[in-house]
Design a protein around this motif. Structure first.
Motif, PDB file in Angstrom:
ATOM      1  N   PHE A 161      -4.460 -14.177  -4.210  1.00 38.95           N
ATOM      2  CA  PHE A 161      -4.629 -15.612  -4.127  1.00 38.95           C
ATOM      3  C   PHE A 161      -4.262 -16.426  -3.033  1.00 38.95           C
ATOM      4  N   HIS A 162      -3.882 -15.544  -1.909  1.00 39.10           N
ATOM      5  CA  HIS A 162      -3.443 -15.980  -0.433  1.00 39.10           C
ATOM      6  C   HIS A 162      -4.725 -15.926   0.551  1.00 39.10           C
ATOM      7  N   GLY A 163      -5.556 -15.434   0.573  1.00 45.32           N
ATOM      8  CA  GLY A 163      -6.883 -15.254   1.124  1.00 45.32           C
ATOM      9  C   GLY A 163      -6.628 -14.352   2.493  1.00 45.32           C
ATOM     10  N   GLY A 164      -5.725 -13.907   2.733  1.00 45.47           N
ATOM     11  CA  GLY A 164      -5.394 -13.113   3.863  1.00 45.47           C
ATOM     12  C   GLY A 164      -5.998 -11.716   3.875  1.00 45.47           C
ATOM     13  N   THR A 165      -6.476 -11.364   2.770  1.00 47.72           N
ATOM     14  CA  THR A 165      -7.263 -10.019   2.632  1.00 47.72           C
ATOM     15  C   THR A 165      -8.572 -10.238   2.145  1.00 47.72           C
ATOM     16  N   VAL A 166      -9.193 -11.256   2.529  1.00 48.14           N
ATOM     17  CA  VAL A 166     -10.529 -11.413   2.438  1.00 48.14           C
ATOM     18  C   VAL A 166     -11.416 -11.149   3.657  1.00 48.14           C
ATOM     19  N   PRO A 167     -12.386 -10.168   3.653  1.00 50.59           N
ATOM     20  CA  PRO A 167     -13.121  -9.794   4.836  1.00 50.59           C
ATOM     21  C   PRO A 167     -13.894 -11.224   5.141  1.00 50.59           C
ATOM     22  N   GLN A 168     -13.733 -11.400   6.566  1.00 53.48           N
ATOM     23  CA  GLN A 168     -14.725 -12.557   7.057  1.00 53.48           C
ATOM     24  C   GLN A 168     -15.945 -11.896   7.696  1.00 53.48           C
ATOM     25  N   SER A 169     -15.983 -10.722   7.914  1.00 57.59           N
ATOM     26  CA  SER A 169     -17.223  -9.970   8.619  1.00 57.59           C
ATOM     27  C   SER A 169     -17.157  -8.489   7.984  1.00 57.59           C
ATOM     28  N   ASP A 170     -18.232  -7.736   8.201  1.00 56.40           N
ATOM     29  CA  ASP A 170     -18.527  -6.496   7.617  1.00 56.40           C
ATOM     30  C   ASP A 170     -17.299  -5.730   7.802  1.00 56.40           C
ATOM     31  N   ALA A 171     -16.683  -5.249   6.717  1.00 52.48           N
ATOM     32  CA  ALA A 171     -15.520  -4.404   6.689  1.00 52.48           C
ATOM     33  C   ALA A 171     -15.418  -3.554   5.358  1.00 52.48           C
ATOM     34  N   VAL A 172     -14.481  -2.539   5.867  1.00 51.33           N
ATOM     35  CA  VAL A 172     -14.033  -1.817   4.504  1.00 51.33           C
ATOM     36  C   VAL A 172     -12.514  -2.077   4.253  1.00 51.33           C
ATOM     37  N   VAL A 173     -12.521  -2.552   2.844  1.00 48.61           N
ATOM     38  CA  VAL A 173     -11.127  -3.052   2.455  1.00 48.61           C
ATOM     39  C   VAL A 173     -10.348  -1.613   2.121  1.00 48.61           C
ATOM     40  N   VAL A 174      -9.087  -1.755   2.507  1.00 52.75           N
ATOM     41  CA  VAL A 174      -8.116  -0.567   2.066  1.00 52.75           C
ATOM     42  C   VAL A 174      -7.058  -0.996   1.291  1.00 52.75           C
ATOM     43  N   ASP A 175      -7.418  -0.728  -0.053  1.00 58.47           N
ATOM     44  CA  ASP A 175      -6.552  -1.290  -1.140  1.00 58.47           C
ATOM     45  C   ASP A 175      -5.196  -0.227  -0.954  1.00 58.47           C
ATOM     46  N   MET A 176      -4.072  -0.710  -0.618  1.00 58.29           N
ATOM     47  CA  MET A 176      -2.830  -0.017  -0.495  1.00 58.29           C
ATOM     48  C   MET A 176      -2.079   0.229  -1.726  1.00 58.29           C
ATOM     49  N   SER A 177      -2.667  -0.374  -2.803  1.00 55.93           N
ATOM     50  CA  SER A 177      -1.871  -0.455  -4.121  1.00 55.93           C
ATOM     51  C   SER A 177      -1.373   1.041  -4.591  1.00 55.93           C
ATOM     52  N   GLY A 178      -2.042   2.049  -4.100  1.00 55.02           N
ATOM     53  CA  GLY A 178      -1.739   3.330  -4.274  1.00 55.02           C
ATOM     54  C   GLY A 178      -0.505   3.877  -3.790  1.00 55.02           C
ATOM     55  N   MET A 179      -0.143   3.161  -2.835  1.00 54.27           N
ATOM     56  CA  MET A 179       1.133   3.451  -1.917  1.00 54.27           C
ATOM     57  C   MET A 179       2.427   3.011  -2.579  1.00 54.27           C
ATOM     58  N   ASP A 180       2.896   3.549  -3.282  1.00 55.30           N
ATOM     59  CA  ASP A 180       3.773   2.940  -4.179  1.00 55.30           C
ATOM     60  C   ASP A 180       5.385   3.454  -4.133  1.00 55.30           C
ATOM     61  N   ARG A 181       5.491   4.093  -2.900  1.00 57.77           N
ATOM     62  CA  ARG A 181       7.070   4.468  -2.537  1.00 57.77           C
ATOM     63  C   ARG A 181       7.262   4.593  -1.051  1.00 57.77           C
ATOM     64  N   ILE A 182       8.475   4.113  -0.862  1.00 60.58           N
ATOM     65  CA  ILE A 182       8.807   4.342   0.576  1.00 60.58           C
ATOM     66  C   ILE A 182       9.218   5.719   1.069  1.00 60.58           C
ATOM     67  N   VAL A 183       8.457   6.025   2.385  1.00 58.79           N
ATOM     68  CA  VAL A 183       8.374   7.454   2.824  1.00 58.79           C
ATOM     69  C   VAL A 183       9.727   7.529   3.753  1.00 58.79           C
ATOM     70  N   ARG A 184       9.714   6.618   4.561  1.00 58.34           N
ATOM     71  CA  ARG A 184      10.702   6.265   5.754  1.00 58.34           C
ATOM     72  C   ARG A 184      10.947   4.958   6.075  1.00 58.34           C
ATOM     73  N   MET A 185      12.245   4.592   6.312  1.00 59.46           N
ATOM     74  CA  MET A 185      12.423   3.085   6.847  1.00 59.46           C
ATOM     75  C   MET A 185      13.116   3.054   8.170  1.00 59.46           C
ATOM     76  N   ASP A 186      12.446   2.626   9.073  1.00 61.74           N
ATOM     77  CA  ASP A 186      13.067   2.326  10.416  1.00 61.74           C
ATOM     78  C   ASP A 186      13.988   1.103  10.537  1.00 61.74           C
ATOM     79  N   ARG A 187      15.315   1.285  10.267  1.00 59.58           N
ATOM     80  CA  ARG A 187      16.076  -0.096  10.195  1.00 59.58           C
ATOM     81  C   ARG A 187      16.222  -0.865  11.543  1.00 59.58           C
ATOM     82  N   ARG A 188      16.112   0.086  12.610  1.00 64.80           N
ATOM     83  CA  ARG A 188      16.225  -0.668  13.672  1.00 64.80           C
ATOM     84  C   ARG A 188      15.208  -1.617  14.046  1.00 64.80           C
ATOM     85  N   ASN A 189      14.003  -1.200  13.808  1.00 67.14           N
ATOM     86  CA  ASN A 189      12.824  -2.314  14.188  1.00 67.14           C
ATOM     87  C   ASN A 189      12.390  -2.818  12.999  1.00 67.14           C
TER      88      ASN A 189
END
Length: 106
Positions: free
Chosen positions: A78-106
């Motif tokens: 409902f936020h509109g930030g993931t709605v393509p405004q031009s020809d695009a491929v949507v990459v649905d990241m919902s399958g990425m459901d775990r944290i592999v690495r966290m960079d606490r400094r950055n």
């Protein structure tokens, strides 16, 4: 203007399993709007399941001049930030459901 054709599907399939790529009208159309926001129906929706697949998608998109739009979850968004405004491929990241690495400094 990019179009989904056999070559685009072949390029995406070289990175991600074909069963996680959709260019069907109904599946893709749901990513073309969010609440009050509307845009273009994506060329395709891909659902990577590993960082390596995301990396491969970015590389393939750069090489083939395909636009990517990242979506953090499946529609409706409902936020509109993931709605393509031009020809695009949507990459649905919902399958990425775990944290592999966290960079606490950055």
């Amino acid at each position: 203007m990019a179009k989904v054709d056999a070559r685009t599907v072949e390029i995406l399939s070289s990175v991600i399993s074909a069963n996680r790529i959709s260019s069907e009208d109904e599946a893709a159309k749901s990513y073309g709007s969010a609440g009050l926001f509307s845009g273009k129906k994506p060329l395709a929706v891909v659902k990577p399941s590993s960082p390596a697949e995301v990396h491969g998608l970015i590389r393939a998109a750069r090489d083939e001049k395909l636009n990517l739009v990242l979506a953090s979850s499946t529609p409706p968004g409902f936020h509109g930030g993931t709605v393509p405004q031009s020809d695009a491929v949507v990459v649905d990241m919902s399958g990425m459901d775990r944290i592999v690495r966290m960079d606490r400094r950055n």
